[in-house]
Design a protein around this motif. Structure first.
Motif, mmCIF file in Angstrom:
data_model
loop_
_atom_site.group_PDB
_atom_site.id
_atom_site.type_symbol
_atom_site.label_atom_id
_atom_site.label_comp_id
_atom_site.label_asym_id
_atom_site.label_seq_id
_atom_site.Cartn_x
_atom_site.Cartn_y
_atom_site.Cartn_z
ATOM 1 N N THR A 161 -3.674 7.857 0.666
ATOM 2 C CA THR A 161 -3.397 8.166 2.062
ATOM 3 C C THR A 161 -4.421 9.170 2.554
ATOM 4 O O THR A 161 -5.058 9.872 1.761
ATOM 5 N N ARG A 162 -4.584 9.253 3.849
ATOM 6 C CA ARG A 162 -5.564 10.164 4.428
ATOM 7 C C ARG A 162 -5.273 11.609 4.002
ATOM 8 O O ARG A 162 -6.170 12.364 3.635
ATOM 9 N N LEU A 204 -6.229 12.228 0.295
ATOM 10 C CA LEU A 204 -7.681 12.311 0.127
ATOM 11 C C LEU A 204 -8.216 13.644 0.636
ATOM 12 O O LEU A 204 -9.093 14.251 0.006
ATOM 13 N N GLU A 205 -7.683 14.115 1.775
ATOM 14 C CA GLU A 205 -8.134 15.401 2.327
ATOM 15 C C GLU A 205 -7.767 16.556 1.398
ATOM 16 O O GLU A 205 -8.566 17.474 1.194
ATOM 17 N N VAL A 206 -6.575 16.517 0.826
ATOM 18 C CA VAL A 206 -6.137 17.579 -0.095
ATOM 19 C C VAL A 206 -7.040 17.596 -1.323
ATOM 20 O O VAL A 206 -7.484 18.664 -1.766
ATOM 21 N N ALA A 247 0.820 -1.207 0.000
ATOM 22 C CA ALA A 247 0.000 0.000 0.000
ATOM 23 C C ALA A 247 0.855 1.259 0.000
ATOM 24 O O ALA A 247 0.352 2.344 -0.258
ATOM 25 N N LEU A 248 2.146 1.126 0.267
ATOM 26 C CA LEU A 248 3.021 2.291 0.324
ATOM 27 C C LEU A 248 3.619 2.635 -1.041
ATOM 28 O O LEU A 248 4.502 3.457 -1.135
#
Length: 78
Positions: free
Chosen positions: A53-54, A57-59, A46-47
């Motif tokens: 990543t959280r 997604l927020e950006v 996943a890396l």
């Protein structure tokens, strides 16, 4: 060899694999009994890119809201 335990992996036909299991493991060498087989410890896959990543997604959510607000403002000006 006939007395050894058998691999219990499911085959494409729906039956069980009948290959001898690796000693101390429930699967044969082709279905995960071999040394080093299987996924790495932890979720290192996943890396790979960080796209989900959280923070990413927020950006993207924040940019989407900003674009929506700017389009609304432009419509009001026209």
């Amino acid at each position: 060899m006939r007395q050894s335990s058998r691999c219990g992996a499911k085959t494409r036909s729906g039956g069980k694999c009948q290959a001898p299991a690796v000693s101390g493991k429930p699967r044969c060498r082709m279905h995960g009994g071999a040394k080093g087989s299987g996924a790495p410890k932890g979720n290192r896959n996943a890396l790979k890119h960080g796209l989900y990543t959280r923070e990413a997604l927020e950006v993207r959510k924040m940019l989407s809201e900003l674009m929506r607000a700017s389009r609304k403002t432009l419509r009001e000006i026209e």
